[in-house]
Design an enzyme around this catalytic site. Structure first.
Site, PDB file in Angstrom:
ATOM      1  N   SER A  45      37.758  40.566  38.079  1.00  0.00           N
ATOM      2  CA  SER A  45      38.192  39.461  38.928  1.00  0.00           C
ATOM      3  C   SER A  45      39.625  39.068  38.534  1.00  0.00           C
ATOM      4  CB  SER A  45      37.215  38.291  38.825  1.00  0.00           C
ATOM      5  OG  SER A  45      37.437  37.371  39.854  1.00  0.00           O
ATOM      6  N   ASP A  86      31.442  42.963  47.779  1.00  0.00           N
ATOM      7  CA  ASP A  86      32.252  41.907  47.171  1.00  0.00           C
ATOM      8  C   ASP A  86      33.132  41.303  48.253  1.00  0.00           C
ATOM      9  OD1 ASP A  86      33.930  40.286  45.726  1.00  0.00           O
ATOM     10  OD2 ASP A  86      34.527  41.814  44.272  1.00  0.00           O
ATOM     11  N   HIS A 106      30.457  40.963  43.692  1.00  0.00           N
ATOM     12  CA  HIS A 106      31.536  40.761  42.720  1.00  0.00           C
ATOM     13  C   HIS A 106      31.078  41.113  41.310  1.00  0.00           C
ATOM     14  CE1 HIS A 106      35.521  39.253  41.956  1.00  0.00           C
ATOM     15  NE2 HIS A 106      35.124  38.269  41.179  1.00  0.00           N
TER      16      HIS A 106
END
Length: 686
Positions: free
Chosen positions: A538, A619, A651
């Site tokens: 991320s 995601d 994610h």
């Protein structure tokens, strides 16, 4: 193994000399503690254990007396999974959710003997519930179309949707998709129903007509809902219905009669996030958490208090610079037990709402309060070397007693690395903290390659906790000295420290990472910082892309999981627009200079570090195209690179088999690039 047997918590010294290093396969085989609840009289605790044996998983509930040592009773023997346990107010039975009848419904089990009885039989699944203080009624979380005012309509709409032949979805507003799901028009709704001799009376949809999520998705639950002490109202956190929900964080507290009616906004004056309403047992106080900066999801959650006698509203402990993660009233109705991140830990504090004094109770590891009653605190705890177990302490945090050791047998056969927190002078010579972990099999006088892990968020922290996905001990078991740094922007070090990353994604954090790697190498000479690979997901993946352009000489390789590559395109395709709009000061077309200042795509001319790219196709927070773009650049520039995509992951990588594959690729990649000439390196597997 009997997973309910309590023993001393695992320690490094207790590990067998012949134990094997931790592997991802062993991590996946660890048992999981869930659904713990403390009885209102403080005499017993119920908890769930999911026991894993090979491909078989079995989850059961257990009851433990807190007065009689080792008095534990297995309560359930069903093949399904019971969860979301709550005690009845009289402590003589428990309620839970289970899918025994074909869908998730509410069940009741008397603790004095007898079989579990199904309480609800709704045409739609029950996703959450909460009892009122008297136990005479229950609030239920059910998902259905917001135009429906009753379950007959809700079931009809659900059937129509299932039978729809055309696949095209029509949208007129954002969000089109959220986290890992496309918007299907359904919303979380709240129902209230009486409990009549352990059966459910006619439910009332108290949020009828509200086109909003109650409780909010995707990560909130019934902790966002509270009955008033007299049982006449529900208070819940939600955004007002509207077309602007994708770009603001103005969650308010709303109050609605249990018989239905128009919700009343209790926190209209605050344009930021209000959450977690709780009432004191004596009915005098309503407490909740509140942010003060609109649009900023990582602002400090202050603790607010309303005296229901006088109507006065005030902030509790306004000088305490920590963000409350959870709040629970004690039996005396003036003590709040609060969990908050604190210098790498998740600590438990006691705060007197009358005077605002803050007392730390549990300050090591990651702690979560289960309940406070009978002069006892029951909580879960884990740290970098120990998975989660259940503990008991006095209300002052003393006389800690382990209540479970659900992985004692399994962990006794595994080795984990020694760890320690360190600090150094980072950006502007300010103190920055981190952790290092020694590799399993560490020998004095040798140097070891470094796994440099960068957390996401960016307002986050790896911290002193046992992680189910990014478990730092797996790098230590693979022979790496593992380093994690809580750079500027990390949580648990005060609001100013956390705020400092906003509008400066590539500035202070990169300087902290550079200075931190150098400092830990000087402090711990066994770390070969010249032979290091960095990995992050991320924002941590963003930092891999940013490092590739700004610090290309820093690492032998990079691992980029779900990383942001192009801030312009990211803004156009992510779902929660409030996040980039706060972090960069507004929409892209208003603040393009800020977005481009720290945009990794602008520095691809500098890229030369080998990179592994990993991404989930579902995601929608950082869509797959961000990873594909990075991989395309790497291959076109003839930089060594590999990419792994999981079609059904979001994610995060959640499926155990996929997680095993993830680690085999990641560890194999890092071992390949840090291996000394002639040394054996682990090959990644498909």
């Amino acid at each position: 193994m009997n997973p309910w047997i309590a023993s001393l918590p695992l320690t490094l010294a207790a590990l067998s000399a012949g134990a094997a290093p931790l592997t991802v396969e062993a991590l996946n085989q660890l048992n999981k503690l869930h659904s713990a609840a403390l009885s209102p009289d403080g005499s017993q605790v119920v908890y769930g254990v999911t026991e894993v044996q090979g491909e078989t998983k079995r989850s059961e509930l257990y009851l433990r007396s807190l007065a009689t040592p080792d008095r534990v009773t297995q309560l359930t023997f069903d093949e399904g999974r019971e969860h979301s346990v709550q005690f009845a107010p009289d402590s003589e039975g428990i309620y839970f959710l289970a899918g025994r009848s074909g869908s998730s419904q509410l069940w009741y089990l008397p603790l004095g003997g007898g079989e579990a009885r199904q309480i609800s039989d709704l045409p739609l699944p029950v996703d959450g519930f909460k009892l009122d203080p008297s136990g005479e009624q229950v609030a239920l979380q059910v998902r259905f179309h917001p135009t429906c005012a009753d379950l007959v309509c809700a079931e009809k709409k659900a059937t129509q949707q299932d039978e729809r032949a055309a696949q095209g979805r029509h949208y007129t507003e954002l969000m089109v998709r959220h986290w890992d799901e496309w918007n299907d028009g359904l919303r979380n709704q709240l129902l209230v129903a009486p409990l009549l001799e352990q059966r459910l009376g006619e439910p009332v949809v108290v949020t009828a007509g509200w086109d909003t999520e109650v409780p909010p998705r995707p990560f909130s639950g019934m902790e966002e809902v509270a009955f008033s002490p007299d049982g006449q109202h529900l208070v819940f956190s939600a955004k007002a219905p509207g077309t602007d929900q994708a770009w603001h964080t103005n969650y308010d507290l709303w109050q609605v009669p249990v018989g239905g009616g128009e919700p009343v906004n209790l926190t209209e004056d605050n344009p930021a996030w209000d959450a977690h309403p709780v009432f004191s047992a004596d009915g005098r106080y309503l407490a909740w958490t509140a942010m003060s900066i609109p649009g900023y999801e990582s602002d400090r959650f202050r603790i607010m208090l309303k005296d229901l006698r006088s109507g006065e509203v005030s902030e509790v402990a306004p000088g305490w610079d920590r963000s409350a993660a959870s709040i629970t009233f004690g039996e005396d109705s003036h003590t709040l037990y609060v969990t908050a991140q604190d210098v790498g830990q998740v600590s438990l504090f006691a705060i007197d709402v009358r005077f605002g004094d803050v007392r730390p109770l549990l300050t090591e590891g990651s702690n979560r309060l289960v309940g406070a009653a009978g002069g006892k605190l029951v909580y879960t705890q884990n740290d970098l070397a120990n998975p989660t177990d259940l503990y008991m302490a006095t209300s002052s945090g003393q006389q800690v007693t382990p209540l479970t050791a659900i992985n004692a047998d399994k962990m006794a056969d595994l080795q984990v690395g020694e760890f320690e927190q360190f600090q150094f002078k980072g950006w502007n010579n300010e103190v920055v903290h981190g952790y290092w972990i020694k590799p399993v099999g560490y020998q004095e006088g040798q140097q070891y390659p470094v796994a440099f892990l960068v957390h996401g968020g960016p307002q986050g922290s790896f911290g002193n906790r046992w992680h189910g996905r990014w478990n730092a001990q797996l790098w230590a078991a693979a022979g790496f000295g593992t380093v994690m740094i809580d750079f500027h922007g990390s949580t648990g070090y005060g609001a100013e420290f956390t705020h400092s990353i906003s509008k400066d994604w590539g500035g202070k954090p990169l300087e902290d990472l550079q200075k931190g790697l150098k400092a830990v190498g000087e402090q711990q000479p066994w770390l070969d910082i010249a032979n290091a690979c960095a990995a992050g997901g991320s924002y941590g993946g963003y930092m891999m892309n940013w490092i590739a352009g700004n610090w290309p000489e820093g690492f032998k390789c990079l691992v980029n999981h779900a990383g942001l590559f192009d801030m312009r395109s990211f803004y156009m395709v992510t779902e929660e627009l409030w996040f980039p709009e706060y972090e960069f000061g507004g929409p892209y077309w208003e603040q393009s200079e800020r977005y481009e200042r720290f945009n990794p795509v602008n520095l691809i001319d500098n890229w030369r570090t080998p990179m592994l790219v990993l991404h989930g196709a579902k995601d929608y927070r950082v869509p797959l195209e961000q990873g594909l773009a990075a991989f395309t650049v790497l291959k076109r520039k003839n930089i060594p690179a590999e990419m792994v995509v999981w079609e059904d992951e979001n994610h995060w990588i959640l499926d155990p088999d996929n997680l095993a594959q993830w680690y085999h690729h990641v560890l194999g990649w890092m071992q390949r690039w840090t291996a000394k000439p002639g040394a054996h390196s682990q090959k990644g597997v498909d």
